[in-house]
Design a protein around this motif. Structure first.
Motif, short mmCIF file in Angstrom:
data_model
loop_
_atom_site.label_atom_id
_atom_site.label_comp_id
_atom_site.label_asym_id
_atom_site.label_seq_id
_atom_site.Cartn_x
_atom_site.Cartn_y
_atom_site.Cartn_z
N VAL A 176 -44.67 -24.73 -19.43
CA VAL A 176 -44.11 -25.79 -20.05
C VAL A 176 -42.88 -25.59 -20.72
N ALA A 177 -42.92 -24.18 -21.33
CA ALA A 177 -41.90 -23.82 -21.94
C ALA A 177 -40.58 -23.78 -21.23
N ARG A 178 -40.76 -23.26 -19.97
CA ARG A 178 -39.55 -23.17 -19.15
C ARG A 178 -39.08 -24.79 -18.77
N ALA A 179 -40.47 -25.53 -18.43
CA ALA A 179 -39.89 -27.09 -17.89
C ALA A 179 -39.09 -27.50 -19.24
N GLY A 225 -64.70 -40.43 -21.59
CA GLY A 225 -64.70 -40.97 -23.07
C GLY A 225 -63.79 -40.33 -23.90
N ASN A 226 -62.93 -39.60 -23.31
CA ASN A 226 -61.75 -39.17 -24.31
C ASN A 226 -60.39 -39.27 -23.55
N GLU A 227 -60.29 -40.21 -22.76
CA GLU A 227 -58.86 -40.33 -21.82
C GLU A 227 -57.94 -40.82 -22.73
N HIS A 228 -58.18 -41.64 -23.77
CA HIS A 228 -57.13 -41.83 -24.76
C HIS A 228 -56.82 -40.48 -25.29
N LEU A 229 -57.28 -39.47 -25.63
CA LEU A 229 -56.85 -38.17 -26.21
C LEU A 229 -56.15 -37.45 -25.15
N THR A 230 -56.33 -37.51 -24.02
CA THR A 230 -55.68 -36.84 -22.97
C THR A 230 -54.36 -37.40 -22.95
N LEU A 231 -54.27 -38.86 -22.69
CA LEU A 231 -53.05 -39.48 -22.75
C LEU A 231 -52.03 -39.24 -24.13
N GLU A 232 -52.65 -39.30 -25.09
CA GLU A 232 -51.97 -39.05 -26.20
C GLU A 232 -51.24 -37.77 -26.26
N GLU A 233 -52.01 -36.69 -25.87
CA GLU A 233 -51.36 -35.10 -25.81
C GLU A 233 -50.30 -35.03 -24.77
N HIS A 234 -50.57 -35.87 -23.73
CA HIS A 234 -49.63 -35.92 -22.70
C HIS A 234 -48.29 -36.53 -23.08
N GLU A 235 -48.50 -37.60 -23.84
CA GLU A 235 -47.31 -38.22 -24.45
C GLU A 235 -46.51 -37.07 -25.30
N ARG A 236 -47.25 -36.32 -26.19
CA ARG A 236 -46.64 -35.33 -26.92
C ARG A 236 -46.07 -34.40 -26.18
N ILE A 237 -46.57 -33.78 -25.15
CA ILE A 237 -45.95 -32.77 -24.28
C ILE A 237 -44.66 -33.41 -23.61
N LEU A 238 -44.63 -34.37 -23.32
CA LEU A 238 -43.49 -35.07 -22.75
C LEU A 238 -42.43 -35.32 -23.69
N SER A 239 -42.65 -35.75 -24.91
CA SER A 239 -41.84 -35.78 -26.04
C SER A 239 -41.17 -34.66 -26.12
N ALA A 240 -41.93 -33.44 -26.17
CA ALA A 240 -41.21 -32.33 -26.52
C ALA A 240 -40.07 -31.79 -25.39
N ILE A 241 -40.68 -32.22 -23.93
CA ILE A 241 -39.67 -31.71 -22.88
C ILE A 241 -38.76 -32.61 -23.05
N VAL A 286 -37.13 -33.56 -25.59
CA VAL A 286 -35.74 -32.97 -26.29
C VAL A 286 -35.79 -31.59 -26.01
N HIS A 287 -36.04 -31.10 -25.16
CA HIS A 287 -35.94 -29.51 -24.59
C HIS A 287 -36.38 -28.74 -25.87
N ASP A 288 -37.36 -28.83 -26.37
CA ASP A 288 -37.91 -28.19 -27.31
C ASP A 288 -39.18 -27.42 -26.86
N GLU A 289 -38.84 -25.90 -26.46
CA GLU A 289 -39.69 -25.09 -26.00
C GLU A 289 -40.75 -24.71 -26.60
N ALA A 290 -40.54 -24.46 -28.15
CA ALA A 290 -41.61 -24.15 -28.87
C ALA A 290 -42.67 -25.27 -29.02
N LEU A 291 -42.03 -26.48 -29.34
CA LEU A 291 -42.92 -27.61 -29.49
C LEU A 291 -43.85 -27.85 -28.21
N ALA A 292 -43.12 -27.78 -27.17
CA ALA A 292 -43.70 -28.04 -25.87
C ALA A 292 -44.72 -27.08 -25.63
N THR A 293 -44.79 -25.72 -26.09
CA THR A 293 -45.66 -24.74 -25.78
C THR A 293 -46.87 -25.16 -26.86
#
Length: 235
Positions: A117-120, A193-209, A211-218
């Motif tokens: 994800v850092a490289r991505a 029962g935690n699908e919403h959490l998974t989606l929220e975490e994916h959204e945060r990962i995508l947001s970091a990607i 803006v090309h923020d490697e540290a945040l994505a990691t």
């Protein structure tokens, strides 16, 4: 002489296999080319048709040639995904019979995901980001509708991150590990029962990607995987 010291007699098919394999390695038969006909190989090696067929079928099982009825075997270009597919059954047996191996696989997957994800984040193009956005929308659409489709899109999201690295080996290893975990036990990739959490975490990962923020994505990917491990003993 003790039986333990005797050199076992090899099958003719094994000898033929070794010779054909050597020819593939030295480029005598290049990807896209066909092997000689069965009759030509029989004459070349001085063996019968059964030995030739057994040897070429062994090459096919290794993903080195493609055999179509009525045609000569064709040499194919090995790929990382093809190589890994050859060991899928062995991997599944290992995982089902060894809890420690499963833990090792989960640890390896986490290690790969954080690195990729850092490289991505560094390399992602607008097209790559649009692909991730589309997959996230698909996953959101499956929320509370189709658990299997939700898992499939979840896997596709992570696989797409691996594809962004531009390294086919990274992508193949990532896909293989996801497939092995999913085939072994789907709950290892899906937390009911935690699908919403998974989606929220994916959204945060995508947001970091985005803006090309490697540290945040990691950090976001590590939090995503650590949360599952901590709460559900999963990765």
């Amino acid at each position: 002489m003790s039986d333990a010291l005797k050199i076992p007699r090899r099958k003719l098919a094994d000898e033929v296999f070794d010779r054909l394999y050597a020819k593939l390695l030295n480029g005598e038969y290049a990807p896209g080319e066909s092997l000689p006909s069965e009759r030509e190989l029989m004459e070349l090696f001085g063996v019968g048709r059964p030995a030739i067929r057994e040897a070429t079928q062994a090459l096919e099982r290794l993903g080195l040639v493609s055999i179509q009825h009525g045609q000569r075997p064709k040499v194919i270009m090995p790929t990382a995904s093809g190589v890994l597919s050859q060991i899928e059954l062995t991997a599944m047996h290992m995982l089902s019979s060894s809890p420690q191996s499963l833990e090792h696989l989960k640890e390896a997957r986490a290690f790969f995901e954080v690195g990729m994800v850092a490289r991505a984040a560094r390399m992602a193009s607008d097209v790559d980001i649009a692909t991730l956005e589309g997959l996230l929308e698909q996953q959101r659409a499956e929320l509370n509708r189709d658990a299997q489709a939700f898992i499939k899109t979840d896997m596709a999201f992570h696989a797409a991150i691996a594809e962004i690295t531009g390294n086919p080996i990274f992508a193949a290893v990532s896909r293989a590990m996801l497939d092995w975990l999913a085939n072994f036990h789907a709950s290892l990739l899906h937390w009911k029962g935690n699908e919403h959490l998974t989606l929220e975490e994916h959204e945060r990962i995508l947001s970091a990607i985005r803006v090309h923020d490697e540290a945040l994505a990691t950090n976001e990917m590590r939090a995503h995987l650590d949360r599952a491990r901590r709460l559900y003993n999963l990765t």
